[in-house]
Structures are given as structure tokens and as C-alpha cells.
Design a protein around this motif. Structure first.
Motif, PDB file in Angstrom:
ATOM      1  N   ALA A   1      36.736   3.002  -1.092  1.00 41.96           N
ATOM      2  CA  ALA A   1      37.442   4.172  -0.566  1.00 41.96           C
ATOM      3  C   ALA A   1      38.423   4.709  -1.606  1.00 41.96           C
ATOM      4  O   ALA A   1      38.573   5.933  -1.763  1.00 41.96           O
ATOM      5  N   ARG A   2      39.085   3.809  -2.330  1.00 42.98           N
ATOM      6  CA  ARG A   2      39.980   4.253  -3.402  1.00 42.98           C
ATOM      7  C   ARG A   2      39.179   4.848  -4.559  1.00 42.98           C
ATOM      8  O   ARG A   2      39.537   5.896  -5.104  1.00 42.98           O
ATOM      9  N   ASP A   3      38.090   4.178  -4.935  1.00 42.40           N
ATOM     10  CA  ASP A   3      37.277   4.657  -6.058  1.00 42.40           C
ATOM     11  C   ASP A   3      36.684   6.033  -5.770  1.00 42.40           C
ATOM     12  O   ASP A   3      36.560   6.861  -6.685  1.00 42.40           O
ATOM     13  N   TRP A   4      36.306   6.276  -4.514  1.00 39.35           N
ATOM     14  CA  TRP A   4      35.654   7.530  -4.137  1.00 39.35           C
ATOM     15  C   TRP A   4      36.638   8.582  -3.619  1.00 39.35           C
ATOM     16  O   TRP A   4      36.219   9.648  -3.194  1.00 39.35           O
ATOM     17  N   ASP A   5      37.920   8.247  -3.644  1.00 36.74           N
ATOM     18  CA  ASP A   5      38.968   9.166  -3.200  1.00 36.74           C
ATOM     19  C   ASP A   5      38.721   9.614  -1.756  1.00 36.74           C
ATOM     20  O   ASP A   5      38.725  10.803  -1.434  1.00 36.74           O
TER      21      ASP A   5
ATOM     22  N   ASN B   1      32.048  13.586   4.228  1.00 36.64           N
ATOM     23  CA  ASN B   1      30.620  13.865   4.030  1.00 36.64           C
ATOM     24  C   ASN B   1      30.409  15.273   3.494  1.00 36.64           C
ATOM     25  O   ASN B   1      29.634  15.495   2.555  1.00 36.64           O
ATOM     26  N   MET B   2      31.091  16.239   4.097  1.00 39.84           N
ATOM     27  CA  MET B   2      30.922  17.629   3.685  1.00 39.84           C
ATOM     28  C   MET B   2      31.347  17.806   2.231  1.00 39.84           C
ATOM     29  O   MET B   2      30.686  18.509   1.456  1.00 39.84           O
ATOM     30  N   LYS B   3      32.435  17.136   1.853  1.00 39.39           N
ATOM     31  CA  LYS B   3      32.909  17.258   0.477  1.00 39.39           C
ATOM     32  C   LYS B   3      31.931  16.612  -0.498  1.00 39.39           C
ATOM     33  O   LYS B   3      31.701  17.132  -1.599  1.00 39.39           O
ATOM     34  N   VAL B   4      31.344  15.471  -0.128  1.00 38.82           N
ATOM     35  CA  VAL B   4      30.333  14.840  -0.977  1.00 38.82           C
ATOM     36  C   VAL B   4      29.133  15.773  -1.134  1.00 38.82           C
ATOM     37  O   VAL B   4      28.630  15.990  -2.245  1.00 38.82           O
TER      38      VAL B   4
ATOM     39  N   HIS C   1      29.020  18.874  -1.022  1.00 39.73           N
ATOM     40  CA  HIS C   1      29.355  20.063  -1.821  1.00 39.73           C
ATOM     41  C   HIS C   1      29.817  19.689  -3.232  1.00 39.73           C
ATOM     42  O   HIS C   1      30.306  20.545  -3.974  1.00 39.73           O
ATOM     43  N   GLY C   2      29.665  18.433  -3.594  1.00 43.73           N
ATOM     44  CA  GLY C   2      29.996  18.010  -4.945  1.00 43.73           C
ATOM     45  C   GLY C   2      31.476  17.853  -5.229  1.00 43.73           C
ATOM     46  O   GLY C   2      31.879  17.744  -6.394  1.00 43.73           O
ATOM     47  N   LEU C   3      32.302  17.815  -4.177  1.00 34.95           N
ATOM     48  CA  LEU C   3      33.745  17.706  -4.368  1.00 34.95           C
ATOM     49  C   LEU C   3      34.225  16.261  -4.438  1.00 34.95           C
ATOM     50  O   LEU C   3      35.325  16.001  -4.922  1.00 34.95           O
ATOM     51  N   LYS C   4      33.437  15.332  -3.930  1.00 38.52           N
ATOM     52  CA  LYS C   4      33.748  13.906  -3.995  1.00 38.52           C
ATOM     53  C   LYS C   4      32.495  13.173  -4.478  1.00 38.52           C
ATOM     54  O   LYS C   4      31.362  13.612  -4.195  1.00 38.52           O
ATOM     55  N   PRO C   5      32.665  12.041  -5.178  1.00 38.18           N
ATOM     56  CA  PRO C   5      31.500  11.411  -5.819  1.00 38.18           C
ATOM     57  C   PRO C   5      30.538  10.731  -4.867  1.00 38.18           C
ATOM     58  O   PRO C   5      29.315  10.846  -5.021  1.00 38.18           O
ATOM     59  N   ARG C   6      31.050   9.996  -3.886  1.00 37.20           N
ATOM     60  CA  ARG C   6      30.211   9.236  -2.974  1.00 37.20           C
ATOM     61  C   ARG C   6      30.966   9.050  -1.672  1.00 37.20           C
ATOM     62  O   ARG C   6      32.117   9.451  -1.548  1.00 37.20           O
ATOM     63  N   GLY C   7      30.314   8.422  -0.691  1.00 37.22           N
ATOM     64  CA  GLY C   7      30.995   8.135   0.561  1.00 37.22           C
ATOM     65  C   GLY C   7      30.218   8.527   1.798  1.00 37.22           C
ATOM     66  O   GLY C   7      30.746   8.466   2.908  1.00 37.22           O
TER      67      GLY C   7
END
Length: 204
Positions: free
Chosen positions: A81-85, A94-97, A99-105
Motif C-alpha cells: 500500500a505504501r509502495d503503490w501510494d 482502482n479508477m486511478k490505476v 487511468h495510469g495515475l497509480k502504479p498498481r493496486g
């Protein structure tokens, strides 16, 4: 990409359609709160409770393996959770992942990485299973890792779900006791999807 009110409204609609309201906080059932009262941290209490639940799956389970599985399941997702912000509720993240705003999760990411960590333990008395829910309906498809006693069915195991409550906080229950999801073996879901694609192609 800006996080606008319109995007938030779209997310609210998606959550409503998916029927996947998230718990407001990371709760511990009353019998597990006794661990916290003993002076343990919340993470230590969860590890002890999960270890006890894993041992209850069968008499052949090695207590040392149950301990290692519980430690990985509780602590590693907090690190990811820390690594993936991960700072938002699960569906927002999920929506941010997507849309390319977060790396994973996404739920699959949590399950994949948890499975890899469990493989590294080289377990002898505990089996790992992958399961998927909502694969044949309009609700949000969900993926998890399940642990069971060696040779047991996934239905007799424990769902390990770091996605559901957000922030990598592990949620778990018996597979058949899950109040939100009905689980199918991942291999059965994949087989059904392959057959469905063939039928669709033949109907064109």
C-alpha cells in the motif's frame, strides 16, 4: 488528469451499480479484540488471530507455517500500500490505476503478489488457491487468494483479501462465510471465459 466532481459522481454511480460498498474502517470482531487488549499492536493481533484460524483448518497444519502465512498476509499488503501510494478507498484507487495515475493496486495485483510471497515460503502443509467472484454478472469482478489445509478444497479454506478494506488492511473469512462474495475457482472461471469467447466467435 484532474480528479473532478464529475469523476467523483461517475465513481459513485459505478459503486452503486457494482453493489460493492466498502467497510468504513478496519474492524476486528469481538473475540479478536482480546488479542489487542493483551498489549499487542493491531498488526500483531491480526497475525495471531489469522494464525489461529489457519490452524483450525486441520490438524496437519504446521504451526510454524501458519505463523509465516499469517505474517505475510497481514504485513506485506501494508508495505505494498505504501509502495503503490494507496491513499483512497478501493474503488477510487482502482479508477486511478486504470487511468495510469497509480502504479498498481487492483484486486488482482494484491492477489498476484500475495500468491508469489506465499510460493516463496515453500509451504508443505498449506495449499494455495485462486478464486474469482462476479465473473458472470454485471457486478465488479473480484479476485483473491485462498489458503486451505493441504489437499483440501478451496471452499474449505480462508479468503485473504487485502483489497476490500483499502490501504492494504487484510480482511479474511472462511470461503463459504464471506458475506459479500460467492467464489468460483479461477481455473473454472478462465475455462468458462474461453468457452464463451468461442461461442461468440461462432455466432458472428
Amino acid at each position: 488528469m484532474m480528479w473532478t466532481k464529475a469523476a467523483g459522481a461517475c465513481l459513485l454511480a459505478a459503486v452503486t451499480l457494482a453493489g460493492c460498498a466498502m467497510p468504513a474502517r478496519d474492524e476486528m470482531v469481538p473475540e479478536r479484540m482480546a488479542f489487542a487488549a493483551s498489549g499487542m499492536t493491531q498488526e500483531q493481533a491480526k497475525i495471531a488471530a489469522l494464525r489461529a484460524d489457519i490452524l483450525a483448518l486441520g490438524p496437519g497444519i504446521d504451526p510454524a507455517e501458519a505463523q509465516r502465512v499469517a505474517e505475510v498476509a497481514v504485513l506485506k499488503p501494508l508495505q505494498w500500500a505504501r509502495d503503490w501510494d494507496v491513499v483512497d478507498p478501493p474503488l477510487v484507487h482502482n479508477m486511478k490505476v486504470n487511468h495510469g495515475l497509480k502504479p498498481r493496486g487492483l484486486c488482482k495485483d494484491w492477489a498476484d503478489d500475495l500468491q508469489r510471497q506465499m510460493w516463496a515460503l515453500k509451504l508443505r502443509t498449506i495449499d494455495l488457491h485462486r478464486a474469482i467472484a462476479n465473473s458472470r454478472n454485471v457486478k465488479l469482478e473480484h479476485s483473491v487468494l485462498i489458503v486451505s489445509a493441504k489437499g483440501a478444497r478451496f471452499e474449505d479454506g480462508i479468503v485473504l483479501d487485502p483489497w476490500r478494506q483499502g490501504m492494504g488492511r487484510l480482511w479474511w473469512s472462511g470461503t463459504m462465510d464471506d458475506p459479500r462474495y460467492s467464489w468460483d475457482a479461477r481455473e473454472d472461471v478462465f475455462a468458462w471465459k474461453r468457452e464463451w469467447k468461442v461461442r461468440v466467435a461462432e455466432d458472428r
